[in-house]
Design a protein around this motif. Structure first.
Motif, PDB file in Angstrom:
ATOM      1  N   GLN A 177       0.839  -1.186   0.000  1.00  0.00           N
ATOM      2  CA  GLN A 177       0.000   0.000   0.000  1.00  0.00           C
ATOM      3  C   GLN A 177       0.880   1.243   0.000  1.00  0.00           C
ATOM      4  N   ALA A 178       0.574   2.170  -0.900  1.00  0.00           N
ATOM      5  CA  ALA A 178       1.415   3.356  -1.032  1.00  0.00           C
ATOM      6  C   ALA A 178       0.584   4.586  -1.347  1.00  0.00           C
ATOM      7  N   VAL A 179       1.133   5.729  -0.966  1.00  0.00           N
ATOM      8  CA  VAL A 179       0.610   7.028  -1.385  1.00  0.00           C
ATOM      9  C   VAL A 179       1.732   7.718  -2.153  1.00  0.00           C
ATOM     10  N   LEU A 180       1.450   8.132  -3.368  1.00  0.00           N
ATOM     11  CA  LEU A 180       2.413   8.854  -4.195  1.00  0.00           C
ATOM     12  C   LEU A 180       1.974  10.306  -4.271  1.00  0.00           C
ATOM     13  N   VAL A 181       2.862  11.215  -3.928  1.00  0.00           N
ATOM     14  CA  VAL A 181       2.540  12.642  -3.927  1.00  0.00           C
ATOM     15  C   VAL A 181       3.552  13.363  -4.808  1.00  0.00           C
ATOM     16  N   SER A 182       3.057  14.233  -5.691  1.00  0.00           N
ATOM     17  CA  SER A 182       3.963  14.980  -6.559  1.00  0.00           C
ATOM     18  C   SER A 182       3.387  16.342  -6.884  1.00  0.00           C
TER      19      SER A 182
ATOM     20  N   ILE B 150       6.301  14.765 -10.871  1.00  0.00           N
ATOM     21  CA  ILE B 150       5.448  13.609 -11.137  1.00  0.00           C
ATOM     22  C   ILE B 150       6.215  12.463 -11.794  1.00  0.00           C
ATOM     23  N   THR B 151       7.305  12.753 -12.492  1.00  0.00           N
ATOM     24  CA  THR B 151       7.966  11.736 -13.320  1.00  0.00           C
ATOM     25  C   THR B 151       8.387  10.485 -12.551  1.00  0.00           C
ATOM     26  N   PRO B 152       9.165  10.583 -11.476  1.00  0.00           N
ATOM     27  CA  PRO B 152       9.595   9.349 -10.801  1.00  0.00           C
ATOM     28  C   PRO B 152       8.454   8.579 -10.157  1.00  0.00           C
ATOM     29  N   VAL B 153       7.466   9.278  -9.579  1.00  0.00           N
ATOM     30  CA  VAL B 153       6.376   8.546  -8.929  1.00  0.00           C
ATOM     31  C   VAL B 153       5.425   7.941  -9.966  1.00  0.00           C
ATOM     32  N   PHE B 154       5.334   8.559 -11.125  1.00  0.00           N
ATOM     33  CA  PHE B 154       4.561   7.973 -12.227  1.00  0.00           C
ATOM     34  C   PHE B 154       5.190   6.648 -12.644  1.00  0.00           C
ATOM     35  N   ALA B 155       6.522   6.603 -12.686  1.00  0.00           N
ATOM     36  CA  ALA B 155       7.213   5.357 -13.008  1.00  0.00           C
ATOM     37  C   ALA B 155       6.946   4.299 -11.948  1.00  0.00           C
ATOM     38  N   MET B 156       6.939   4.708 -10.680  1.00  0.00           N
ATOM     39  CA  MET B 156       6.650   3.760  -9.608  1.00  0.00           C
ATOM     40  C   MET B 156       5.241   3.192  -9.754  1.00  0.00           C
TER      41      MET B 156
ATOM     42  N   GLN C 270      -1.236   3.767   7.429  1.00  0.00           N
ATOM     43  CA  GLN C 270      -0.902   2.361   7.217  1.00  0.00           C
ATOM     44  C   GLN C 270      -0.094   2.147   5.940  1.00  0.00           C
ATOM     45  N   ARG C 271       0.260   3.229   5.258  1.00  0.00           N
ATOM     46  CA  ARG C 271       0.914   3.127   3.961  1.00  0.00           C
ATOM     47  C   ARG C 271       2.316   3.739   3.983  1.00  0.00           C
ATOM     48  N   SER C 272       3.066   3.448   2.931  1.00  0.00           N
ATOM     49  CA  SER C 272       4.310   4.162   2.674  1.00  0.00           C
ATOM     50  C   SER C 272       3.982   5.366   1.808  1.00  0.00           C
ATOM     51  N   ILE C 273       4.680   6.466   2.040  1.00  0.00           N
ATOM     52  CA  ILE C 273       4.446   7.689   1.285  1.00  0.00           C
ATOM     53  C   ILE C 273       5.710   8.044   0.507  1.00  0.00           C
ATOM     54  N   TYR C 274       5.530   8.325  -0.788  1.00  0.00           N
ATOM     55  CA  TYR C 274       6.625   8.717  -1.668  1.00  0.00           C
ATOM     56  C   TYR C 274       6.284  10.086  -2.240  1.00  0.00           C
ATOM     57  N   LEU C 275       7.173  11.053  -2.069  1.00  0.00           N
ATOM     58  CA  LEU C 275       6.885  12.417  -2.491  1.00  0.00           C
ATOM     59  C   LEU C 275       8.023  12.951  -3.339  1.00  0.00           C
TER      60      LEU C 275
ATOM     61  N   HIS D 280       9.361   8.571   2.066  1.00  0.00           N
ATOM     62  CA  HIS D 280      10.489   8.663   1.144  1.00  0.00           C
ATOM     63  C   HIS D 280      10.283   9.878   0.251  1.00  0.00           C
ATOM     64  N   HIS D 281      11.336  10.623   0.009  1.00  0.00           N
ATOM     65  CA  HIS D 281      11.144  11.869  -0.724  1.00  0.00           C
ATOM     66  C   HIS D 281      12.318  12.197  -1.627  1.00  0.00           C
ATOM     67  N   GLU D 282      12.005  12.980  -2.620  1.00  0.00           N
ATOM     68  CA  GLU D 282      12.998  13.507  -3.531  1.00  0.00           C
ATOM     69  C   GLU D 282      12.527  14.904  -3.876  1.00  0.00           C
ATOM     70  N   SER D 283      13.390  15.883  -3.709  1.00  0.00           N
ATOM     71  CA  SER D 283      12.967  17.255  -3.962  1.00  0.00           C
ATOM     72  C   SER D 283      13.727  17.837  -5.133  1.00  0.00           C
ATOM     73  N   PHE D 284      13.130  18.795  -5.783  1.00  0.00           N
ATOM     74  CA  PHE D 284      13.850  19.540  -6.804  1.00  0.00           C
ATOM     75  C   PHE D 284      13.641  21.018  -6.543  1.00  0.00           C
ATOM     76  N   THR D 285      14.725  21.762  -6.625  1.00  0.00           N
ATOM     77  CA  THR D 285      14.667  23.215  -6.510  1.00  0.00           C
ATOM     78  C   THR D 285      15.697  23.760  -7.470  1.00  0.00           C
ATOM     79  N   PRO D 286      15.297  24.180  -8.668  1.00  0.00           N
ATOM     80  CA  PRO D 286      16.262  24.630  -9.663  1.00  0.00           C
ATOM     81  C   PRO D 286      17.122  25.775  -9.150  1.00  0.00           C
ATOM     82  N   GLY D 287      18.414  25.632  -9.361  1.00  0.00           N
ATOM     83  CA  GLY D 287      19.348  26.691  -9.008  1.00  0.00           C
ATOM     84  C   GLY D 287      19.996  27.224 -10.261  1.00  0.00           C
ATOM     85  N   PRO D 288      21.079  27.985 -10.159  1.00  0.00           N
ATOM     86  CA  PRO D 288      21.684  28.600 -11.329  1.00  0.00           C
ATOM     87  C   PRO D 288      22.256  27.597 -12.311  1.00  0.00           C
ATOM     88  N   HIS D 289      22.590  26.381 -11.868  1.00  0.00           N
ATOM     89  CA  HIS D 289      23.144  25.373 -12.770  1.00  0.00           C
ATOM     90  C   HIS D 289      22.136  24.278 -13.078  1.00  0.00           C
ATOM     91  N   ALA D 290      21.006  24.253 -12.385  1.00  0.00           N
ATOM     92  CA  ALA D 290      20.106  23.112 -12.475  1.00  0.00           C
ATOM     93  C   ALA D 290      18.919  23.386 -13.348  1.00  0.00           C
TER      94      ALA D 290
END
Length: 362
Positions: A121-126, A131-137, A211-216, A241-251
């Motif tokens: 059981q999982a909750v995917l949040v994006s 959305i890309t990595p959790v869509f793959a999951m 009761q679930r795992s959460i992926y964000l 479990h999480h992965e964040s993105f925050t564009p910087g000057p090189h990203a």
């Protein structure tokens, strides 16, 4: 796989599909013999384009699955994003790109979903292009003989700005274990649109989320707000479990990190800001004078040393190098083992100088 990922490999853009006005999905086919690729749902690849006679790399999450003979990514253009804007607005089908091996700890294999009553059981949040990595999951779990029960929550401005909108609608209709919740700002009441996403939203949308795992995957602020809310509700944080993105000057968006780091480099105090320091690379007979607070990767590139700063966000590990202990401040140690950290290794893209240092690459 019978091919060697130790160096970048050539891929051809096989197709280009417009997802939103500012986002495209690319299918990339290898220019070498390969019938499949081994990676885990949620991981990313580092993609390079030729710019001013050199390869420039950025990291993008994969939306394809490992059994497919191609790699698929979705790229959203961001303001002043060199690579993202080229891929979205200029890249032509048939062009050749370079890719490095899939990588990343944010995935649903190493971070398996919680099992309750024999069912995963999982909750995917994006949000946005997170959305890309959790869509793959989600695709992976729903393709398994015993599929996971998935609640998929996505935040976006509007239907037009929602990546994979049609695919998500189809999955919701065809997959009984896939429960879609689109939180579109233009469809909310004014009061709802002003509310931040937190545990209260989770309680409303997924009553059994405890009761679930959460992926964000989404902006840093979303990750921090959600984590704080879950902690206040006594959620078992080992299953967040999480992965964040925050564009910087090189990203560019799509560049990700699985730890809460700042995109700004750790800077020196105003008193020491202009203090000179020296960088030496004995193996290459190279020396350069720099300033306290300068980014290490930038200076190593200026020294024309063979360093590959791919993601520029402390994620991929390509710029790993060994430095004099205490000579730099680092905002990320992602991909480094405890032993490597003890031995003095750092990620150059996420390190700023504070004293003279001797550098060893590799």
């Amino acid at each position: 796989m019978s091919f060697d990922w130790s160096s970048p490999l050539p891929f051809r853009c096989q197709s280009k599909h417009q997802e939103t006005p500012q986002a495209v999905t690319l299918e990339l086919a290898p220019l070498f013999a390969a019938d499949r690729f081994d990676y885990k749902p949620g991981q990313f690849i580092s993609l390079g384009i030729m710019h001013k006679d050199q390869w420039v790399y950025r990291a993008y999450s994969l939306s394809s699955l490992a059994h497919e003979p191609i790699l698929r990514i979705t790229v959203q253009a961001v303001d002043k994003g060199l690579v993202s804007n080229y891929l979205v607005h200029q890249l032509a089908v048939g062009e050749t790109l370079q890719l490095m091996a899939p990588a990343g700890p944010f995935n649903c294999i190493d971070q398996a979903a919680k099992i309750n009553d024999g069912t995963r059981q999982a909750v995917l949040v994006s949000a946005g292009c997170g959305i890309t990595p959790v869509f793959a999951m989600a695709q992976y779990w729903l393709s398994q003989p015993e599929p996971c029960d998935v609640h998929f929550i996505h935040l976006a401005k509007s239907k037009t700005d929602t990546i994979y909108f049609d695919a998500l609608q189809t999955m919701a209709k065809q997959q009984p274990n896939f429960h879609l919740h689109l939180l579109l700002k233009d469809a909310m009441t004014p009061s709802q649109a002003q509310q931040r996403f937190d545990g209260h939203w989770l309680q409303s949308l997924v009553p059994d989320f405890m009761q679930r795992s959460i992926y964000l995957c989404g902006p840093e602020q979303l990750m921090q707000q959600t984590a704080q809310s879950l902690e206040a509700l006594n959620f078992e944080m080992a299953h967040f479990h999480h992965e964040s993105f925050t564009p910087g000057p090189h990203a560019s968006i799509g560049t990700t990190t699985s730890t809460a780091i700042s995109t700004a480099a750790v800077t020196a105090t105003a008193h020491d800001e202009a203090a000179p320091v020296q960088i030496t690379a004995p193996a290459f007979g190279a020396t350069m004078q720099a300033n306290v607070g300068d980014n290490l990767a930038d200076k190593l590139e200026e020294m024309q040393l063979p360093i590959l700063a791919v993601c520029r966000s402390g994620v991929c590990g390509a710029c790993k190098c060994k430095v004099t202990p205490g000579s730099v401040d680092s905002s990320s140690q992602e991909t480094l083992s405890a032993q490597e950290i003890e031995d003095g290794y750092v990620l150059a893209c996420s390190s700023t100088l504070k004293a003279d240092t001797e550098v060893q690459l590799g």
